[in-house]
Design a protein around this motif. Structure first.
Motif, PDB file in Angstrom:
ATOM      1  N   LYS A   4     -39.494 -62.367 -18.421  1.00 19.25           N
ATOM      2  CA  LYS A   4     -40.483 -62.950 -17.517  1.00 19.25           C
ATOM      3  C   LYS A   4     -40.473 -64.473 -17.701  1.00 19.25           C
ATOM      4  N   PHE A   5     -40.624 -65.194 -16.628  1.00 18.59           N
ATOM      5  CA  PHE A   5     -40.682 -66.650 -16.726  1.00 18.59           C
ATOM      6  C   PHE A   5     -41.980 -67.087 -17.387  1.00 18.59           C
ATOM      7  N   ILE A   6     -41.920 -68.131 -18.199  1.00 23.37           N
ATOM      8  CA  ILE A   6     -43.122 -68.704 -18.822  1.00 23.37           C
ATOM      9  C   ILE A   6     -44.055 -69.238 -17.741  1.00 23.37           C
ATOM     10  N   ILE A   7     -43.477 -69.871 -16.736  1.00 25.20           N
ATOM     11  CA  ILE A   7     -44.239 -70.432 -15.610  1.00 25.20           C
ATOM     12  C   ILE A   7     -43.637 -69.881 -14.321  1.00 25.20           C
ATOM     13  N   ASP A   8     -44.473 -69.457 -13.428  1.00 25.39           N
ATOM     14  CA  ASP A   8     -44.020 -68.963 -12.132  1.00 25.39           C
ATOM     15  C   ASP A   8     -43.271 -70.092 -11.420  1.00 25.39           C
ATOM     16  N   PRO A   9     -41.991 -69.905 -11.130  1.00 28.02           N
ATOM     17  CA  PRO A   9     -41.211 -70.975 -10.486  1.00 28.02           C
ATOM     18  C   PRO A   9     -41.793 -71.463  -9.158  1.00 28.02           C
ATOM     19  N   SER A  10     -42.570 -70.635  -8.468  1.00 25.40           N
ATOM     20  CA  SER A  10     -43.154 -71.069  -7.193  1.00 25.40           C
ATOM     21  C   SER A  10     -44.199 -72.171  -7.386  1.00 25.40           C
ATOM     22  N   CYS A  49     -48.999 -74.795 -21.116  1.00 22.97           N
ATOM     23  CA  CYS A  49     -47.647 -74.694 -20.560  1.00 22.97           C
ATOM     24  C   CYS A  49     -47.277 -75.981 -19.837  1.00 22.97           C
ATOM     25  N   CYS A  50     -45.990 -76.265 -19.827  1.00 19.76           N
ATOM     26  CA  CYS A  50     -45.497 -77.397 -19.052  1.00 19.76           C
ATOM     27  C   CYS A  50     -44.060 -77.110 -18.630  1.00 19.76           C
ATOM     28  N   ALA A  51     -43.615 -77.847 -17.626  1.00 21.34           N
ATOM     29  CA  ALA A  51     -42.251 -77.681 -17.125  1.00 21.34           C
ATOM     30  C   ALA A  51     -41.682 -79.036 -16.760  1.00 21.34           C
ATOM     31  N   ILE A 122     -34.287 -76.312 -15.119  1.00 23.21           N
ATOM     32  CA  ILE A 122     -35.745 -76.318 -15.228  1.00 23.21           C
ATOM     33  C   ILE A 122     -36.100 -75.855 -16.634  1.00 23.21           C
ATOM     34  N   LEU A 123     -36.884 -76.659 -17.324  1.00 22.21           N
ATOM     35  CA  LEU A 123     -37.296 -76.350 -18.690  1.00 22.21           C
ATOM     36  C   LEU A 123     -38.758 -75.953 -18.664  1.00 22.21           C
ATOM     37  N   MET A 124     -39.085 -74.884 -19.380  1.00 24.58           N
ATOM     38  CA  MET A 124     -40.457 -74.389 -19.441  1.00 24.58           C
ATOM     39  C   MET A 124     -40.833 -74.192 -20.899  1.00 24.58           C
ATOM     40  N   VAL A 125     -42.030 -74.644 -21.247  1.00 23.92           N
ATOM     41  CA  VAL A 125     -42.513 -74.549 -22.615  1.00 23.92           C
ATOM     42  C   VAL A 125     -43.941 -74.024 -22.608  1.00 23.92           C
ATOM     43  N   LYS A 126     -44.223 -73.148 -23.564  1.00 24.63           N
ATOM     44  CA  LYS A 126     -45.595 -72.672 -23.777  1.00 24.63           C
ATOM     45  C   LYS A 126     -45.926 -72.870 -25.241  1.00 24.63           C
ATOM     46  N   LEU A 127     -46.930 -73.701 -25.493  1.00 24.47           N
ATOM     47  CA  LEU A 127     -47.361 -73.964 -26.859  1.00 24.47           C
ATOM     48  C   LEU A 127     -47.995 -72.703 -27.439  1.00 24.47           C
ATOM     49  N   VAL A 128     -47.499 -72.270 -28.582  1.00 26.03           N
ATOM     50  CA  VAL A 128     -47.992 -71.072 -29.251  1.00 26.03           C
ATOM     51  C   VAL A 128     -48.967 -71.451 -30.364  1.00 26.03           C
ATOM     52  N   LYS A 129     -48.650 -72.551 -31.061  1.00 23.54           N
ATOM     53  CA  LYS A 129     -49.474 -72.965 -32.198  1.00 23.54           C
ATOM     54  C   LYS A 129     -49.374 -74.476 -32.372  1.00 23.54           C
ATOM     55  N   ALA A 130     -50.487 -75.088 -32.725  1.00 24.67           N
ATOM     56  CA  ALA A 130     -50.493 -76.515 -33.062  1.00 24.67           C
ATOM     57  C   ALA A 130     -51.328 -76.701 -34.319  1.00 24.67           C
ATOM     58  N   MET A 135     -47.318 -79.216 -37.629  1.00 24.47           N
ATOM     59  CA  MET A 135     -46.271 -78.598 -36.830  1.00 24.47           C
ATOM     60  C   MET A 135     -46.823 -78.065 -35.514  1.00 24.47           C
ATOM     61  N   ILE A 136     -45.954 -78.062 -34.514  1.00 25.37           N
ATOM     62  CA  ILE A 136     -46.229 -77.319 -33.288  1.00 25.37           C
ATOM     63  C   ILE A 136     -45.159 -76.230 -33.178  1.00 25.37           C
ATOM     64  N   VAL A 137     -45.537 -75.136 -32.538  1.00 25.54           N
ATOM     65  CA  VAL A 137     -44.594 -74.053 -32.262  1.00 25.54           C
ATOM     66  C   VAL A 137     -44.716 -73.743 -30.776  1.00 25.54           C
ATOM     67  N   ALA A 138     -43.571 -73.652 -30.091  1.00 22.54           N
ATOM     68  CA  ALA A 138     -43.583 -73.412 -28.655  1.00 22.54           C
ATOM     69  C   ALA A 138     -42.479 -72.435 -28.274  1.00 22.54           C
ATOM     70  N   SER A 139     -42.812 -71.517 -27.375  1.00 21.68           N
ATOM     71  CA  SER A 139     -41.798 -70.672 -26.733  1.00 21.68           C
ATOM     72  C   SER A 139     -41.192 -71.500 -25.608  1.00 21.68           C
ATOM     73  N   PHE A 140     -39.899 -71.295 -25.344  1.00 21.01           N
ATOM     74  CA  PHE A 140     -39.271 -72.077 -24.283  1.00 21.01           C
ATOM     75  C   PHE A 140     -38.259 -71.248 -23.504  1.00 21.01           C
ATOM     76  N   GLN A 141     -37.993 -71.751 -22.308  1.00 19.99           N
ATOM     77  CA  GLN A 141     -36.935 -71.219 -21.457  1.00 19.99           C
ATOM     78  C   GLN A 141     -36.279 -72.376 -20.708  1.00 19.99           C
ATOM     79  N   GLY A 142     -34.993 -72.222 -20.442  1.00 18.29           N
ATOM     80  CA  GLY A 142     -34.268 -73.089 -19.534  1.00 18.29           C
ATOM     81  C   GLY A 142     -33.773 -72.217 -18.400  1.00 18.29           C
ATOM     82  N   VAL A 143     -33.993 -72.655 -17.168  1.00 16.45           N
ATOM     83  CA  VAL A 143     -33.699 -71.837 -15.997  1.00 16.45           C
ATOM     84  C   VAL A 143     -32.844 -72.630 -15.011  1.00 16.45           C
TER      85      VAL A 143
END
Length: 174
Positions: A4-10, A49-51, A122-130, A135-143
């Motif tokens: 599943k995409f972190i952020i809806d591409p639409s 989240c950010c993209a 397209i890069l998508m990041v969701k911060l999981v922990k700060a 430290m920060i921890v983030a899930s990411f995707q490149g699309v």
């Protein structure tokens, strides 16, 4: 099975970014061939989240040598793109309390496709922990298109700027 995409591409409008390269430069120190973001496309503080967009051109520093006649974006450069997006979001929202955010590590990284000149990554990041000052921890995707080409988890850490500057000065004086 597609993830599943972190952020809806639409939700992403490539023609109307929310921050251009000049806005990115105010928060990220990378310059010249190490600048790996073209624009910020999306931010949501409620979901953390950010993209961003990275337009891949035939002028990228790696095109000539990776690999001759078949330019494939190196995986480590894809990870640098994600690190710069994570740094931008962290600095903009002062999540770490650091002068500069650095690469702390990556986990569970999977490369699932290729990225070549002409692609819009397209890069998508969701911060999981700060954890402030730690430290920060983030899930990411490149699309690219509708294909996830890279995904995983990234860790960002504060860079001890003053200590590094002092060590560099000490080396130069010896």
């Amino acid at each position: 099975m597609k993830s599943k995409f972190i952020i809806d591409p639409s939700l992403l409008d490539l023609d109307n970014p929310i921050a251009d390269i000049e806005a990115i430069r105010k928060l990220n120190p990378q310059r010249f061939e190490m600048e790996q973001l073209t624009a910020i496309l999306y931010e949501d503080l409620e979901t953390n989240c950010c993209a961003a967009l990275k337009e891949i051109t035939d002028q990228e520093f790696w095109v000539r040598g990776h690999m001759p006649g078949m330019p494939l974006m190196p995986g480590v450069v894809m990870l640098e793109c994600v690190a710069q997006l994570s740094s931008y979001f962290t600095q903009k929202n002062d999540l770490l309390g650091a002068e500069i955010v650095g690469f702390g590590g990556v986990d569970d990284v999977r490369f699932r496709g290729v990225v070549m000149p002409g692609d819009k990554l397209i890069l998508m990041v969701k911060l999981v922990k700060a954890r402030r000052n730690r430290m920060i921890v983030a899930s990411f995707q490149g699309v690219v298109g509708d294909l996830i080409v890279v995904e995983g988890t990234l860790k960002g850490i504060p860079i001890p700027v003053e200590a590094i500057e002092n060590a560099m000065a000490e080396k130069l004086s010896s």
